[in-house]
Design a protein around this motif. Structure first.
Motif, PDB file in Angstrom:
ATOM      1  N   ASN A  56      52.259  34.029  50.412  1.00  0.00           N
ATOM      2  CA  ASN A  56      51.708  34.765  51.554  1.00  0.00           C
ATOM      3  C   ASN A  56      51.713  33.918  52.826  1.00  0.00           C
ATOM      4  O   ASN A  56      51.994  34.426  53.912  1.00  0.00           O
ATOM      5  CB  ASN A  56      50.298  35.253  51.248  1.00  0.00           C
ATOM      6  CG  ASN A  56      50.287  36.338  50.199  1.00  0.00           C
ATOM      7  OD1 ASN A  56      51.322  36.720  49.662  1.00  0.00           O
ATOM      8  ND2 ASN A  56      49.114  36.816  49.870  1.00  0.00           N
ATOM      9  N   LEU A  57      51.401  32.619  52.705  1.00  0.00           N
ATOM     10  CA  LEU A  57      51.435  31.743  53.885  1.00  0.00           C
ATOM     11  C   LEU A  57      52.848  31.603  54.443  1.00  0.00           C
ATOM     12  O   LEU A  57      53.040  31.619  55.663  1.00  0.00           O
ATOM     13  CB  LEU A  57      50.868  30.369  53.550  1.00  0.00           C
ATOM     14  CG  LEU A  57      49.359  30.254  53.496  1.00  0.00           C
ATOM     15  CD1 LEU A  57      48.958  28.828  53.134  1.00  0.00           C
ATOM     16  CD2 LEU A  57      48.723  30.654  54.809  1.00  0.00           C
ATOM     17  N   LEU A  60      53.679  34.846  56.208  1.00  0.00           N
ATOM     18  CA  LEU A  60      52.922  34.928  57.452  1.00  0.00           C
ATOM     19  C   LEU A  60      53.544  34.046  58.518  1.00  0.00           C
ATOM     20  O   LEU A  60      53.728  34.472  59.666  1.00  0.00           O
ATOM     21  CB  LEU A  60      51.466  34.536  57.216  1.00  0.00           C
ATOM     22  CG  LEU A  60      50.537  34.598  58.422  1.00  0.00           C
ATOM     23  CD1 LEU A  60      50.341  36.042  58.871  1.00  0.00           C
ATOM     24  CD2 LEU A  60      49.200  33.957  58.098  1.00  0.00           C
ATOM     25  N   LEU A  83      48.677  38.526  55.486  1.00  0.00           N
ATOM     26  CA  LEU A  83      48.172  37.469  54.618  1.00  0.00           C
ATOM     27  C   LEU A  83      47.581  38.021  53.322  1.00  0.00           C
ATOM     28  O   LEU A  83      47.874  37.518  52.241  1.00  0.00           O
ATOM     29  CB  LEU A  83      47.125  36.636  55.353  1.00  0.00           C
ATOM     30  CG  LEU A  83      46.598  35.409  54.618  1.00  0.00           C
ATOM     31  CD1 LEU A  83      47.732  34.446  54.303  1.00  0.00           C
ATOM     32  CD2 LEU A  83      45.533  34.714  55.441  1.00  0.00           C
TER      33      LEU A  83
END
Length: 134
Positions: A56-57, A60, A83
């Protein structure tokens, strides 16, 4: 691009490429860790959280770099969706920044998810084939 033209690499392209390389590296690491987690069930919960959080990071970061290049602001709510729920946030961002047709083409083409899967699946299969032992 015609003969004699050179492409100019912008800072946006460099940042986006670094996130893509990171996404590929995360895919390989996740494949190995997932295979390892299957052999060691008590540690699986922590591995699942780590895998989801790092993926997810990376997504993002790529979306923020792309939004700066395209000059499409990411609202707080969209940032949170990217996120916390990337399965909704990434397509939403793509539709907002590219329009519906181009977004669908890029999402369902190989794109970001294809890069991750191309790195994840072979490493998971190899580790599982050798018994999931690191």
């Amino acid at each position: 691009m015609t003969t004699g033209e050179t492409s100019v690499e912008t800072p946006f392209h460099k940042r986006k490429r670094s996130y893509l390389w990171g996404l590929a590296a995360i895919g390989v690491l996740h494949g190995v860790l997932y295979s390892y987690g299957l052999s060691h069930p008590p540690s699986q919960m922590g591995l699942e959280f780590f895998m989801i959080f790092t993926l997810n990071l990376a997504l993002l970061g790529w979306c923020y770099a792309d939004s700066e290049e395209r000059m499409v602001p990411i609202t707080r709510f969209l940032g949170l969706a990217l996120l916390a729920i990337p399965a909704i946030g990434v397509p939403w961002y793509f539709m907002r920044s590219r329009g519906l047709l181009l977004a669908a083409k890029q999402i369902f083409g190989l794109g970001l998810f294809g890069l991750y899967a191309a790195a994840y699946l072979p490493s998971a299969l190899v580790c599982e084939a050798i018994g999931g032992h690191l």
